[in-house]
Design an enzyme around this catalytic site. Sequence first.
Site, PDB file in Angstrom:
ATOM      1  N   ASN A   1      35.680  51.418  86.198  1.00  0.00           N
ATOM      2  CA  ASN A   1      35.505  52.281  87.258  1.00  0.00           C
ATOM      3  C   ASN A   1      34.087  52.272  87.527  1.00  0.00           C
ATOM      4  O   ASN A   1      33.732  52.294  88.893  1.00  0.00           O
ATOM      5  CB  ASN A   1      36.219  53.609  87.003  1.00  0.00           C
ATOM      6  CG  ASN A   1      36.166  54.204  88.138  1.00  0.00           C
ATOM      7  OD1 ASN A   1      36.938  53.761  89.245  1.00  0.00           O
ATOM      8  ND2 ASN A   1      35.717  55.456  87.955  1.00  0.00           N
TER       9      ASN A   1
ATOM     10  N   TRP B   1      42.162  63.171  90.804  1.00  0.00           N
ATOM     11  CA  TRP B   1      41.326  62.318  91.698  1.00  0.00           C
ATOM     12  C   TRP B   1      42.711  61.291  92.131  1.00  0.00           C
ATOM     13  O   TRP B   1      42.718  60.967  93.408  1.00  0.00           O
ATOM     14  CB  TRP B   1      40.445  61.703  91.265  1.00  0.00           C
ATOM     15  CG  TRP B   1      38.899  62.089  91.575  1.00  0.00           C
ATOM     16  CD1 TRP B   1      38.131  62.933  90.572  1.00  0.00           C
ATOM     17  CD2 TRP B   1      38.414  62.374  92.524  1.00  0.00           C
ATOM     18  NE1 TRP B   1      37.161  63.318  91.116  1.00  0.00           N
ATOM     19  CE2 TRP B   1      37.067  63.151  92.338  1.00  0.00           C
ATOM     20  CE3 TRP B   1      38.561  61.957  94.070  1.00  0.00           C
ATOM     21  CZ2 TRP B   1      36.169  63.441  93.460  1.00  0.00           C
ATOM     22  CZ3 TRP B   1      37.792  62.069  94.885  1.00  0.00           C
ATOM     23  CH2 TRP B   1      36.571  62.895  94.667  1.00  0.00           C
TER      24      TRP B   1
ATOM     25  N   TRP C   1      37.180  52.769  97.840  1.00  0.00           N
ATOM     26  CA  TRP C   1      36.353  51.848  98.608  1.00  0.00           C
ATOM     27  C   TRP C   1      35.919  53.046  99.926  1.00  0.00           C
ATOM     28  O   TRP C   1      34.628  52.707 100.128  1.00  0.00           O
ATOM     29  CB  TRP C   1      37.148  50.923  99.453  1.00  0.00           C
ATOM     30  CG  TRP C   1      36.838  49.701  98.381  1.00  0.00           C
ATOM     31  CD1 TRP C   1      37.775  49.227  97.423  1.00  0.00           C
ATOM     32  CD2 TRP C   1      35.683  48.832  98.517  1.00  0.00           C
ATOM     33  NE1 TRP C   1      37.226  48.056  96.963  1.00  0.00           N
ATOM     34  CE2 TRP C   1      35.970  47.882  97.491  1.00  0.00           C
ATOM     35  CE3 TRP C   1      34.518  48.707  99.302  1.00  0.00           C
ATOM     36  CZ2 TRP C   1      35.104  46.923  97.261  1.00  0.00           C
ATOM     37  CZ3 TRP C   1      33.688  47.707  98.964  1.00  0.00           C
ATOM     38  CH2 TRP C   1      33.941  46.589  98.017  1.00  0.00           C
TER      39      TRP C   1
ATOM     40  N   TRP D   1      28.702  47.435 111.475  1.00  0.00           N
ATOM     41  CA  TRP D   1      28.833  46.569 110.209  1.00  0.00           C
ATOM     42  C   TRP D   1      28.216  44.996 110.411  1.00  0.00           C
ATOM     43  O   TRP D   1      28.207  44.642 111.432  1.00  0.00           O
ATOM     44  CB  TRP D   1      30.114  46.225 109.622  1.00  0.00           C
ATOM     45  CG  TRP D   1      30.853  47.444 109.109  1.00  0.00           C
ATOM     46  CD1 TRP D   1      31.851  48.353 109.889  1.00  0.00           C
ATOM     47  CD2 TRP D   1      30.540  48.630 108.400  1.00  0.00           C
ATOM     48  NE1 TRP D   1      32.231  49.340 109.265  1.00  0.00           N
ATOM     49  CE2 TRP D   1      31.421  49.730 108.146  1.00  0.00           C
ATOM     50  CE3 TRP D   1      29.685  48.300 107.061  1.00  0.00           C
ATOM     51  CZ2 TRP D   1      31.470  50.661 107.229  1.00  0.00           C
ATOM     52  CZ3 TRP D   1      29.661  49.509 106.148  1.00  0.00           C
ATOM     53  CH2 TRP D   1      30.510  50.512 106.247  1.00  0.00           C
TER      54      TRP D   1
ATOM     55  N   TRP E   1      33.512  47.806 104.585  1.00  0.00           N
ATOM     56  CA  TRP E   1      34.384  48.037 103.649  1.00  0.00           C
ATOM     57  C   TRP E   1      35.697  47.542 103.307  1.00  0.00           C
ATOM     58  O   TRP E   1      36.305  47.084 102.268  1.00  0.00           O
ATOM     59  CB  TRP E   1      34.585  49.647 103.125  1.00  0.00           C
ATOM     60  CG  TRP E   1      35.333  50.423 104.348  1.00  0.00           C
ATOM     61  CD1 TRP E   1      34.733  50.857 105.528  1.00  0.00           C
ATOM     62  CD2 TRP E   1      36.618  50.670 104.321  1.00  0.00           C
ATOM     63  NE1 TRP E   1      35.500  51.465 106.450  1.00  0.00           N
ATOM     64  CE2 TRP E   1      36.784  51.280 105.749  1.00  0.00           C
ATOM     65  CE3 TRP E   1      37.843  50.371 103.706  1.00  0.00           C
ATOM     66  CZ2 TRP E   1      37.914  51.559 106.177  1.00  0.00           C
ATOM     67  CZ3 TRP E   1      38.834  50.940 104.178  1.00  0.00           C
ATOM     68  CH2 TRP E   1      39.247  51.530 105.266  1.00  0.00           C
TER      69      TRP E   1
ATOM     70  N   GLU F   1      40.278  63.216  86.404  1.00  0.00           N
ATOM     71  CA  GLU F   1      40.534  61.952  87.063  1.00  0.00           C
ATOM     72  C   GLU F   1      42.041  61.807  87.460  1.00  0.00           C
ATOM     73  O   GLU F   1      42.189  61.156  88.312  1.00  0.00           O
ATOM     74  CB  GLU F   1      40.147  60.986  86.080  1.00  0.00           C
ATOM     75  CG  GLU F   1      38.498  60.874  85.547  1.00  0.00           C
ATOM     76  CD  GLU F   1      37.894  60.488  86.858  1.00  0.00           C
ATOM     77  OE1 GLU F   1      38.155  59.474  87.584  1.00  0.00           O
ATOM     78  OE2 GLU F   1      36.835  61.299  87.163  1.00  0.00           O
TER      79      GLU F   1
END
Length: 471
Positions: free
Chosen positions: A347, A283, A388, A312, A365, A280
Amino acid sequence: MTKLCWFRTDLRLADQPALTAAMADGDAIALFIISSEQWAEHSDSVHKVDFWLRALQSLSVSLAKLNVPLKILNVPLWSQVPQALLNFCKEHDITEVHCNREFGVNERRRDRSSFKLLAEHGIEMKGHHGGTLLVPGSVKTGADSYYRVFTPFAKACREKLRTAPHQPLPAPHAQTKRSGFKSDPVPVSLPGWKASTQAIQSGWPASEEAALQRLEIFTQERISNYKRDRDFPSIPGTSALSPYLAAGLVSASQCWHQALQFNHGEVDTGQQGILTWMNELLWREFYQHLLHGYPSLSMHQPMRPETNAVQWREAPADFEAWCQARTGVPIVDAAMRQLVQTGWMHNRLRMVVAMYLTKNLLIDWRLGERFFMQHLIDGELAANNGGWQWSASTGADSAPYFRVFNPISQSEKFDPDGAFIRHWLPELSTLSNREIHDPSPVSRQALNYPNQIVDLRTSRVRAIEAFSSLR
């Protein structure tokens, strides 16, 4: 010689290369620039700003013990910073300015302009590496490009960190006390900004000591079960270090080496909980490197440009229902209440609510990314944007467009007894463990809980069609 350490998102003494360099020889003073209008433009939340201001108060006390005065400048916009910084340097006879590099577009523009203006007046500005495990740009593919897929990026990082690990720096020793200098009082509030509630402040103590204590408790007591517990929002299975990393009260290197210590120096083998948490951290590293390598990410652009063509929906009522926790999907509404009331969200639930907004509601988004930044105490551009875009299938190594979380299934899997939902949606607390994930029409009416604003099955199909047409 008087040197300046310009603090930004690195409000700590230990593993602080800029501070260490500034204090290496000669007298040093410290500076923090409050840019309230810039923060507002970046949608920084009141909780985040309040956390920073409290952290500054703690930092000023810590620096005083090193005989380093902390000065505060109020400069509304970053475009005004270079001149204000030059004026400050002239006023205090500064010969060198030290700072740790930041990677967003506006941050880099601010620093380039500052470097140029200071140099014109004979003042040297030196950038240091203190925000990531590895210098962005030092981890590239064989084609000399930034990795866009996480797994090979993480593999390359592990190899570098195995052979040449960066050892966190200790806090500098105190310097000789300067005469005539006193630290300015750090403001506890700003015009237009309000303090977080007492509950939020007590839940997130803002100091380097609190960050290191939280890291120690996590690695001592919870990291071994991290892989098993991290996805269950009703239990404290995560490190909850994200606000401290975002403000720089603890560094990524300190976290990495703490994990290494508990894993006997291994980066590929050992305890699964520790390895999962280290993954993590990588990431987070991945998103920081991408932000540096692709400036468009700081300008509201998707990593995959073809997704600019996604149609969208213009659905303000649905977006408001999502913001106000009235979607009719308990796990989504519970997560949104947690965010709005605490400034933080688990998370796993960040992925669930983001995918619900971008896929089931087919809403851009960028609206969700901005709403998160307006409420998160740990709002950080690289991580928030990366998360996102992952959920929206517009980013690097993101979820395939046809992968759409079913929030009911996620709820049943990761909150099986409904403990998290019951905490944040007490109006549903009387429902059974089975029904609480998707109340019946009768229960919804009796408990005054809204119906689902979209059908999960048909909205999933709609999203897949919207993305598949891009091909």
